[in-house]
Design an enzyme around this catalytic site. Structure first.
Site, short mmCIF file in Angstrom:
data_model
loop_
_atom_site.label_atom_id
_atom_site.label_comp_id
_atom_site.label_asym_id
_atom_site.label_seq_id
_atom_site.Cartn_x
_atom_site.Cartn_y
_atom_site.Cartn_z
N CYS A 1 -0.38 1.22 -5.70
CA CYS A 1 -1.43 1.98 -6.38
C CYS A 1 -0.95 3.40 -6.68
O CYS A 1 -0.14 3.97 -5.96
CB CYS A 1 -2.70 2.01 -5.54
N HIS B 1 0.83 -1.20 0.00
CA HIS B 1 0.00 0.00 0.00
C HIS B 1 0.87 1.27 0.00
O HIS B 1 1.94 1.31 0.61
CB HIS B 1 -0.89 0.04 1.25
#
Length: 266
Positions: free
Chosen positions: A222, A150
C-alpha cells in the site's frame, strides 16, 4: 447594651446551566475518545507488529527444511556456482501454505519472512507475512512471481520497499532452491491497475499472452504510508539460482545475513 446576633443565611450553590453541563459532557467524551484513539494507535502500530513478528518466527521455526551447508572460508572453498539455466519450479501452493522464505539484504541482515499462498488480508497478510498472488508464476518460473505485504502494522514486511534501488538482490528460498532476483524498476499505481502482476507487467486482463521469455518478480504494498489509496510496486528479474545443498548465495553472506541462524531461531 447587648449586641444583636445576625443570622447569616447559607448561600445556595449556583445551578449549572444546561450549556455548561453540555460542554462538560462533550469535554469528557472527547477525552475518552482521545484515550481510546491513543490505545488504538498503540495497538495498530506496535502491538500488531509484536504479535505478527512472533507468529512469523514460529512459522519459520516450524519449517522442516534442510539447513544449507555452513559457508567455508573463501580461501578453503570456492563460492557456490550461480546457475542461469532453467531452474526447478515448485507447484502452486494451497491457500495459506508457507512455501518460501524471503530475504532482502537492503532491509537488514536479520530480515527474513515467510511467503504463503494467497493475499487475503486477515488470514495471510495480517498473520503469515508475505502473500503470493494465486495464479501468478512460482519462484524461478517464466512469467511473474507476484507477492504482496504490509508497509505498516502486522509485522510490516514491506516497510522499506521504497528504499530498494535498481540492482538490489531479492532472494527467495524454497525447501530446496535459492532464487536470486535483481530489482529493475518501481512504480506507483492505483489499486485497480492489476496489470502490474500480469505474466508480463503492463499486460491488461483479457489481452493475449505472448510466449513468456523472462522470469520476473513483483512486490506490491500500500502507498502512501498509513493509506491504501495507491500501490507501491517493485519489479525484479531472476539473476541466478542454486540448490540449497550447494550453500548460501554470496549476496546473503556478503551482506552478513546469518541464514543458518535465522532458520534455526526462526
Amino acid at each position: 447594651m447587648t449586641a444583636t446576633a445576625t443570622h447569616v443565611r447559607p448561600r445556595r450553590p449556583q445551578r449549572r446551566s444546561a450549556g455548561t453541563v453540555a460542554v462538560g459532557v462533550v469535554g469528557e467524551l472527547l477525552i475518552t475518545a482521545g484515550v481510546l484513539l491513543g490505545l488504538f494507535v498503540v495497538w495498530q502500530l506496535w502491538w500488531t507488529d509484536v504479535v505478527a513478528m512472533r507468529e512469523h518466527q514460529q512459522v519459520l521455526a516450524s519449517l522442516d527444511w534442510e539447513a544449507p551447508p555452513v559457508p567455508a572460508p573463501a580461501e578453503e572453498a570456492p563460492a557456490p556456482v550461480e546457475r542461469r539455466d532453467p531452474p526447478p519450479v515448485d507447484p502452486q501452493p494451497a491457500f495459506g501454505e508457507v512455501f518460501a522464505q524471503l530475504y532482502v539484504p537492503r532491509f537488514g541482515s536479520d530480515y527474513v519472512v515467510p511467503v504463503a499462498g494467497g493475499v487475503d488480508r486477515r488470514q495471510i497478510l495480517d498473520r503469515l507475512g508475505v502473500g503470493h498472488y494465486p495464479g501468478t508464476a512460482m519462484p524461478g518460473d517464466l512469467g511473474n512471481f507476484a507477492v504482496a505485504g504490509h508497509r505498516t502494522s502486522f509485522g510490516r514486511p514491506f516497510h522499506q520497499i521504497a528504499d530498494l534501488v535498481e540492482g538490489d538482490p531479492v532472494v527467495v528460498r524454497t525447501a530446496t532452491t535459492w532464487y536470486v532476483y535483481r530489482v529493475t524498476s518501481h512504480e506507483i499505481v492505483m489499486p485497480w491497475q492489476v496489470e502490474v502482476v500480469s505474466p508480463i507487467p503492463g499486460l491488461k486482463p483479457g489481452d493475449p499472452v505472448p510466449p513468456l521469455t523472462q522470469r520476473l518478480m513483483t512486490m506490491t504494498a500500500c502507498h502512501p504510508m498509513f493509506s491504501a489509496r495507491q500501490r507501491y510496486v517493485v519489479h525484479a528479474e531472476l539473476d541466478f539460482w542454486m540448490p540449497v545443498s550447494d550453500g548460501v548465495p554470496a549476496v546473503l553472506t556478503d551482506a552478513g545475513v546469518d541464514v543458518v541462524g535465522a532458520e534455526g531461531n526462526g
